[in-house]
Write a protein that holds these residues in place. Structure first.
Motif, short mmCIF file in Angstrom:
data_model
loop_
_atom_site.label_atom_id
_atom_site.label_comp_id
_atom_site.label_asym_id
_atom_site.label_seq_id
_atom_site.Cartn_x
_atom_site.Cartn_y
_atom_site.Cartn_z
N LYS A 32 1.06 -1.24 0.07
CA LYS A 32 0.15 0.00 -0.09
C LYS A 32 0.80 1.18 0.06
N ALA A 33 0.42 2.45 -0.63
CA ALA A 33 1.07 3.50 -0.53
C ALA A 33 0.17 4.67 0.02
N GLU A 39 -4.70 6.12 0.95
CA GLU A 39 -4.16 4.79 0.71
C GLU A 39 -4.42 4.29 -0.67
N TYR A 40 -3.26 3.79 -1.35
CA TYR A 40 -3.67 3.16 -2.56
C TYR A 40 -2.96 1.71 -2.68
N PRO A 41 -3.95 0.86 -3.00
CA PRO A 41 -3.22 -0.46 -3.01
C PRO A 41 -2.16 -0.61 -4.33
N LEU A 42 -1.10 -1.38 -4.11
CA LEU A 42 -0.04 -1.56 -5.17
C LEU A 42 0.04 -3.04 -5.37
N ALA A 57 2.36 -3.50 -13.54
CA ALA A 57 1.98 -3.01 -12.36
C ALA A 57 0.31 -2.70 -12.45
N LEU A 58 -0.62 -2.88 -11.55
CA LEU A 58 -2.00 -2.42 -11.52
C LEU A 58 -2.01 -1.21 -11.13
N THR A 59 -2.81 -0.51 -11.92
CA THR A 59 -2.89 1.20 -11.87
C THR A 59 -4.35 1.29 -11.95
N VAL A 112 6.42 -1.25 1.71
CA VAL A 112 6.92 -2.46 1.62
C VAL A 112 6.02 -3.34 0.92
N LEU A 113 6.48 -4.27 0.27
CA LEU A 113 5.79 -5.15 -0.47
C LEU A 113 6.02 -6.64 -0.13
#
Length: 120
Positions: A32-33, A39-42, A57-59, A112-113
């Motif tokens: 997450k960013a 907050e956006y999912p990564l 990458a999912l956008t 952190v992924l």
């Protein structure tokens, strides 16, 4: 002469270990960013080919390709293009986790992924 051979063998071994370790970056990673309080999912799907990093990458625009992906040891970098912006990423692979820093509109965001386990 023996010293040169030993040093060469040691350096080659270290190089091979680094390549083997970074190959484990292959696969799906999520995190997450927090950008401006939102907050956006990564979600990334990384693919390693030598010293090149490819994948998606999912956008908000859907899956987009990673551009200019490079790997140096445990460090990597790439750019994604979405919503009319190019977003540079830099990261480091730690084995069980990966960190990624992205730059959005002049602000740096750290995340952190964690590996996404395939559900079969």
């Amino acid at each position: 002469m023996k010293r040169k051979l030993f040093t060469t063998a040691l350096l080659l071994s270290c190089f091979m270990v680094c390549l083997a370790a970074i190959a484990d970056l292959n696969g799906k990673w999520s995190g997450k960013a927090d950008i401006g309080g939102t907050e956006y999912p990564l979600l990334y799907n990384f693919k390693i080919d030598g010293d090149k990093l490819t994948g998606t990458a999912l956008t908000p625009d859907g899956d987009v390709p990673l551009n200019n992906g490079k790997i140096t040891g445990a460090d990597f970098s790439f750019t994604i293009s979405t919503s009319g912006m190019d977003i540079p990423h830099t990261g480091k692979f730690y084995g069980d986790s990966t960190t990624v820093d992205l730059e959005v509109s002049g602000s740096k965001v750290h995340s952190v992924l964690k590996r996404v386990e395939d559900k079969k």
